[in-house]
Design a protein around this motif. Structure first.
Motif, PDB file in Angstrom:
ATOM      1  N   PRO A   5       0.812  -1.217   0.000  1.00  0.00           N
ATOM      2  CA  PRO A   5       0.000   0.000   0.000  1.00  0.00           C
ATOM      3  C   PRO A   5       0.841   1.261   0.000  1.00  0.00           C
TER       4      PRO A   5
ATOM      5  N   VAL B 118      -9.006  -4.929   4.298  1.00  0.00           N
ATOM      6  CA  VAL B 118      -9.026  -3.683   3.542  1.00  0.00           C
ATOM      7  C   VAL B 118      -8.784  -2.501   4.473  1.00  0.00           C
TER       8      VAL B 118
ATOM      9  N   GLN C   6      -5.748  -0.011   4.132  1.00  0.00           N
ATOM     10  CA  GLN C   6      -5.944   1.413   3.895  1.00  0.00           C
ATOM     11  C   GLN C   6      -5.094   2.267   4.825  1.00  0.00           C
TER      12      GLN C   6
ATOM     13  N   PHE D 104      -2.687  -6.139   2.752  1.00  0.00           N
ATOM     14  CA  PHE D 104      -2.932  -6.149   1.312  1.00  0.00           C
ATOM     15  C   PHE D 104      -2.336  -7.395   0.670  1.00  0.00           C
TER      16      PHE D 104
ATOM     17  N   LEU E  57      -7.475   1.957  -3.394  1.00  0.00           N
ATOM     18  CA  LEU E  57      -7.840   1.434  -2.073  1.00  0.00           C
ATOM     19  C   LEU E  57      -8.269   2.533  -1.096  1.00  0.00           C
TER      20      LEU E  57
ATOM     21  N   PHE F 113     -15.071  -6.319  -1.406  1.00  0.00           N
ATOM     22  CA  PHE F 113     -13.766  -6.166  -2.050  1.00  0.00           C
ATOM     23  C   PHE F 113     -13.629  -7.117  -3.233  1.00  0.00           C
TER      24      PHE F 113
END
Lengths: 517, 203
Positions: free
Chosen positions: A73, B16, B20, B27, B67, B76
């Protein structure tokens, strides 16, 4: 079929899938009861649906898993455009791996033959157990002990000064009494592991005592790394080496030049085996030349860049390895510091026999297992991240020439090969015989079993194909080894990973590693 | 592969949420959970292995990029599939080019895939079954993309009509008709190829 029948026909799939409301479902059932044609149609649709469910699932290929494992991420959310660019460039490598058809074909030729050879070898060397299906984690546990044992052989820890130059390795395996690897828990050939920027490795064969039997033959790669402390006795277990198979179609002058450059970098130390003719498979793919090399990860990365730059559409990559895919990818990570290993490519001489065998036997990694833990910040696919000037080619060639001069009595020819623009063809650069090979009646070097298996006392120059036909290797096969336009070359690059330590490697000048010899 | 929907949604939602916040491991778990399914579906849809690799990778990259904007109450799985399907549908090569390297021919590392090609080896019924699957693969590849995608999502991925409608962003009625039409066409193609095989075999 009547209009009403057609109306119900359109509902049959939804009925089959249980997607109709109660009222409509009852209407369809009534229609079905009244119409044999509708019942037949329902059965047809049911059969199609059932057959579709039987189609095999396509698991994500290994290269894709490798690339996806690098997604974090922070890379995207943080908006690091450079990292994203690097990742997307890395994707090209993965994409190029898609066309594995040619690789499968060529590889199958090699695999099939090597499996036979491996069995033969196992029959002779009773202690050299077949490669098991082992996870990287399992291997790591074993290797930790063994690495400690190997390090203990050195009797002193490495010092910064020790890192400045590679240390030649005189012995490979610790004695049976001092090695936990030889306590019967595993075969000797799987016993030791050394990681580090490789400066010198070569195949070796050792006969060591093993529990329950008199002797056992051990196939290892012996050598030195820049991290090797003086006197250390290290070996690189063959199966631990990640392998990068690169298939290059030399259909352009640029590609040809890149291939020749790489072959020249391998100098006289490469091990070349001509793949058998491809006629038996009938796919129309001509036999590929096969070149196997053991290189540092940084070299592999640089070569990828070089080949991709020369022929973005003509290069196919296949990364392969056992266990953790993330581990394999990390082994290809470029060394961020420009002070990485000089990483001279050296001969491998058939030492990946077992590795290939394991590749065939290794089941596809479980998705959960394949999901490598998140990579540390900065980790990304290799090709795009290697500074082009990390290892000036002049330095590399100079090192290769120096190594060849010191280690090979007949290295003059190989040296000339490295200096020539073309590949070091065996006809000019390689000796016609080696201590590990037999002379055939035609004057060609005829590989023995040991030779083919890379276990001859000195198989550096072994040139036999790893096939049953290797013993009758022909002059025609040798003539194929010079890359030419329109040909295909497969580079099977066994990659020595960078050290697994968390701290970055210390600065290491690209001095001659054999100075301390 | 199939999990209770509630458990799947809850677990995905938690992952998720963590992703985030920058949790790479979360992830990674989502990637591991769905990479096979997404790749498999994309393979069936685009039929070109190289494209499938690209599209799957791009789908996950786009999912990662989007995301922060993903709403926790959404699913998702379907959201990810929508990304993948949209990418696949818009991929120009979907309709312009036929398969160059069959996705069915090779697995990891160039080994043979899960379905060996039909051969004369083995019991006759096994051979016949493999041949039937081969014909089905070919028929599926020849199906119009809109029907193929619907059939793949339903019969191979096991989605319900509502999820498919969500992925394809079409009404459920459209999903129903596409699935039915796709299956009917597949049956017709299989029947035709079977008859052709019989006639060529002199039966």
């Amino acid at each position: 079929m009547s209009a009403a029948g057609r109306d119900f026909d359109n509902e049959l799939s939804a009925y089959l899938d249980g997607e109709l409301g109660d009222a409509r479902r009852r209407e369809v059932e009534q229609a079905l009861a009244a119409s044999p044609e509708l019942r037949r149609r329902l059965e047809e649709l049911r059969e199609v649906s059932a057959r579709l469910a039987e189609l095999p699932r396509q698991a994500a290929p290994l290269p894709l898993r490798l690339a996806l494992a690098e997604l974090t991420p922070s890379a995207a959310i943080g908006g690091n455009s450079r990292r994203r660019l690097m990742f997307m460039l890395g994707l090209r490598v993965v994409s190029a791996a898609a066309a594995v058809g040619l690789f499968a074909f060529v590889g199958s030729q090699v695999y099939q033959a090597e499996l036979t050879l491996d069995r033969e070898f196992a029959g002779r060397a009773v202690q050299d157990a077949p490669m098991g299906r082992r996870s990287v984690a399992a291997m790591k546990d074993a290797h930790d002990d063994q690495a400690l044992a190997a390090a203990a052989m050195a009797n002193e820890p490495p010092s910064p000064a020790d890192n400045s130059a590679a240390v030649p390795v005189a012995a490979v395996l610790p004695s049976a009494s001092s090695s936990p690897a030889l306590d019967g828990r595993q075969s000797p050939g799987e016993s030791l592991i050394a990681r580090g920027p490789v400066t010198h490795f070569e195949p070796d064969q050792r006969v060591v005592p093993a529990e329950g039997d008199a002797t056992g033959t051990v196939r290892t790669l012996t050598g030195s790394t820049n991290d090797t402390p003086p006197g250390a006795e290290l070996a690189l277990a063959q199966f631990e080496v990640p392998t990068l198979a690169v298939i290059v179609r030399t259909d352009s002058p640029e590609t040809l030049a890149a291939v020749r450059s790489i072959l020249a970098a391998a100098g006289g130390r490469k091990d070349v085996a001509a793949a058998p003719p491809a006629a038996s498979a009938g796919s129309g793919v001509r036999a590929a030349e096969l070149v196997r090399m053991l290189v540092a990860s940084s070299d592999a990365v640089r070569w990828i860049e070089q080949l991709e730059s020369a022929a973005p559409q003509g290069v196919e990559f296949t990364l392969a390895g056992s266990g953790s895919l993330g581990e394999l990818l990390r082994s290809l990570q470029p060394i961020q510091s420009a002070a990485d290993s000089p990483g001279a490519p050296v001969s491998i001489a058939g030492a990946d026999t077992q590795w290939r065998l394991q590749l065939r036997d290794e089941p596809a990694p479980h998705p959960a297992a394949a999901a490598a833990p998140p990579s540390p910040p900065g980790v990304r696919p290799a090709p795009a991240t290697v500074p082009p000037d990390v290892h000036p080619r002049e330095d590399r060639f100079a090192k290769l020439r120096a190594d060849a001069d010191k280690e090979l009595p007949t290295s003059g020819a190989a040296r000339r090969d490295a200096e020539q623009p073309g590949p070091p063809g065996r006809s000019s650069g390689q000796p016609t015989s080696s201590p590990g090979a037999l002379k055939s009646s035609g004057g060609q070097s005829m590989a023995t079993d040991q030779d083919v298996d890379g276990t001859a006392a000195d198989s550096r120059y072994r040139t036999g194909a790893p096939t049953a036909g290797a013993a009758t290797r022909s002059a025609e096969a040798e003539s194929e080894l010079a890359p030419s336009l329109g040909g295909t070359i497969m580079l099977r690059v066994m990659i020595v990973p960078p050290p697994p330590t968390a701290s970055p490697p210390t600065s290491q000048p690209t001095s001659q590693p054999t100075d301390s010899k | 592969m199939t999990r209770p929907a509630s458990e799947s949604v809850a677990t995905d939602a938690e992952l998720v949420r963590r992703a985030q916040t920058g949790d790479g491991r979360a992830f990674g778990e989502l990637v591991a959970r769905y990479q096979d399914r997404v790749y498999n579906a994309v393979c069936r849809m685009c039929r070109v292995r190289e494209d499938a690799l690209d599209l799957t990778q791009t789908a996950f990259v786009k999912a990662l990029e989007a995301l922060p904007r993903f709403e926790a109450r959404a699913n998702f799985y379907t959201w990810l599939f929508r990304i993948a399907v949209n990418l696949t549908v818009s991929h120009r090569r979907l309709s312009r080019r036929g398969p160059t390297v069959s996705i069915d021919s090779f697995g990891d590392d160039g080994r043979s895939g899960t379905v060996p090609p039909a051969s004369e080896d083995g019991p006759p019924e096994c051979v016949e079954h493999r041949e039937m699957l081969d014909r089905l693969e070919a028929a599926l590849a020849a199906l119009e993309p809109e029907f193929r995608i619907a059939v793949v999502l339903k019969d191979i991925e096991g989605m319900d009509y509502a999820a498919i409608a969500d992925v394809l962003d079409v009404p459920i009625g459209t999903v129903k008709s596409r699935i039915h039409r796709g299956r009917s066409l597949l049956h017709d193609m299989l029947a035709g190829s079977h008859e052709q095989t019989r006639s060529e075999g002199g039966l």
